[in-house]
Enzyme design. Structure first.
Site, PDB file in Angstrom:
ATOM      1  N   SER B 146       0.840  -1.207   0.000  1.00 51.35           N
ATOM      2  CA  SER B 146       0.000   0.000   0.000  1.00 51.35           C
ATOM      3  C   SER B 146       0.875   1.257   0.000  1.00 51.35           C
ATOM      4  O   SER B 146       1.674   1.429  -0.925  1.00 51.35           O
ATOM      5  CB  SER B 146      -0.966  -0.061   1.190  1.00 51.35           C
ATOM      6  N   ASP B 222     -10.183  -5.649  -2.916  1.00 50.81           N
ATOM      7  CA  ASP B 222      -9.563  -4.618  -2.087  1.00 50.81           C
ATOM      8  C   ASP B 222     -10.473  -3.387  -2.066  1.00 50.81           C
ATOM      9  O   ASP B 222     -10.764  -2.822  -3.120  1.00 50.81           O
ATOM     10  CB  ASP B 222      -8.198  -4.269  -2.698  1.00 50.81           C
ATOM     11  N   HIS B 255      -7.368  -6.020   1.277  1.00 47.60           N
ATOM     12  CA  HIS B 255      -6.180  -5.186   1.490  1.00 47.60           C
ATOM     13  C   HIS B 255      -5.396  -5.607   2.741  1.00 47.60           C
ATOM     14  O   HIS B 255      -4.430  -4.955   3.122  1.00 47.60           O
ATOM     15  CB  HIS B 255      -6.639  -3.729   1.640  1.00 47.60           C
TER      16      HIS B 255
END
Lengths: 277, 277
Positions: B146, B222, B255
């Protein structure tokens, strides 16, 4: 039953659930990992019982069991370690009360009525798992860590027809002889020696309980090894009882999830062999 | 430098350290996993940069990198994501200030002077690792998740001779075009477009930066995919720039660390191939 979360992992799904427990008289939370093989039909169930202070979440986050569970097609169920909540009795110490159920049915005040973790993991939760998940309840195994290793060993010894295999990481093998166990078993069960021996793996074997074999991993740098986890009496009981004990003493390993996760895949592979067919 | 913990794991040792950082002007904590192969001499180093809200501890506990690192003989270093402490500027939002350093050297008040995570991970921490650990600094690779995927990509693109390989899980690939990145880069670097483009992987490639190849895994479930992580512009930039991008879109994955841990071993094996020899 309410589903609190679901996350895809290693081709399967890690889920967390909450339900009203009759045994514990409060809502209880547990984790279930469903491997990808559930798409093809029911899978065997491996129960993981956790140690002092843990919830369902510790091993779910740090135990690293999903890769091996997905490889072998095994459902892993991780219960909490006690009833919890503001209305539930507790103790300021970490080794009694909430987070420290010791997998017994308490008979003593203030614990009786809620601290029935034996009935919870042996009866109530299996019935729930059977009803709601694609679980092959004819193929079950059990393992755990520390207090949960104690739980796995005692539950398996008392229910030898239920579990095909039992293993443990750094288990409390002789609780009636060590501080953690003496304190908790006396608080929950009173001074009744016979009642306490029914929740002591070494005593159960001395008193005639049998399983075919047991796998144990124990770190030799575990800070609790001498005082709480000394396996000497347990080894002797297994020898005298004809139980094939494999005790792996692991140089340099401590009591943490770093130790558990290192040998997790070995234990799951060992159970998988015994859960086949 | 102070060692906060050391736990044996997968035959090596997971350690955590704290040191006074000149770049960040505060004590900084980082994790280092030393594989068993350090007994035979220096090992290559794989840097893992974490995402928003994380410290060094999240991936250390949930990332499941040790099995693969031990198998391939790779040191894994996990820095924190920002300076921290009561004396350090912060913001109430989770995506700015402490826990959200974005791997830049801030030029704007109140962040300048402390929020120098680019210099920290590119200069200060590598020098410390080189000095204190059996690290082969000629063999380095970098990855992250991320915001840390953004960090890994931008750091590698700006230092192509330093890193043999770069990969990412669900990276922010075009921060100047998405809310997280626009907010943070504007706060830390001001409205200067040129400065912001030097911390945007897509813009860096458009502006001529090159690495040979990039591996990315991205879950299609996600929740941040559409608004923050859309890889479209990055894919186009790699195509136009002749960078061999492998983008694995993973059905059903989100995620979380359940996603990261699932593909961790694949990424480490991919880096290991490139770190050999």
């Amino acid at each position: 039953m309410e589903q609190l979360s679901a996350n895809r992992a290693f081709g399967g799904i890690q889920t967390v659930h909450r339900h009203k427990s009759a045994a514990c008289g409060c809502p209880m939370t547990f984790a279930v990992y469903l491997p990808p093989q559930v798409a093809d039909g029911p899978c065997p169930v491996l129960w993981y019982l956790s140690g002092l202070t843990c919830t369902h979440a510790n091993v779910m986050e740090k135990g690293e069991y999903r890769r091996a569970a997905a490889e072998h097609g095994i459902i892993v169920v991780c219960p909490d370690t006690s009833p919890r909540g503001a209305a539930i009795p507790d103790d300021a110490a970490y080794d009694l009360g909430q987070g420290a159920g010791f997998y017994v049915d308490a008979t003593q005040a203030p614990w009786a009525g809620h601290f029935n973790m034996y009935s919870y993991v042996v009866d109530e939760l299996p019935a729930l798992i059977c009803r709601h998940f694609p679980a092959d309840m004819d193929r079950q195994a059990i393992f755990g860590h520390s207090m949960g290793g104690h739980g796995a060993l005692t539950v398996a010894l008392r229910n030898p027809d239920r579990f095909r295999s039992v293993s443990a990481f750094a288990p409390i093998t002789n609780p009636i002889a060590v501080p953690w166990g003496r304190k908790a078993l006396t608080a929950y069960l009173g001074p009744d020696e016979a009642a306490q021996r029914r929740h002591d793996a070494t005593a159960l074997i001395e008193d005639g309980a049998r399983v075919r074999e047991i796998l144990v991993d124990q770190g030799d740098a575990d800070p609790f090894l001498t005082e709480q986890l000394d396996p000497t009496a347990f080894v002797r009981a297994c020898q005298n009882g004809g139980i094939a004990l494999t005790l792996n003493l692991r140089p340099g390993y401590d009591h943490s999830y770093y130790f558990i996760s290192t040998f997790m895949a070995d234990h799951i592979a060992w159970h998988a062999e015994r859960l086949r067919g």
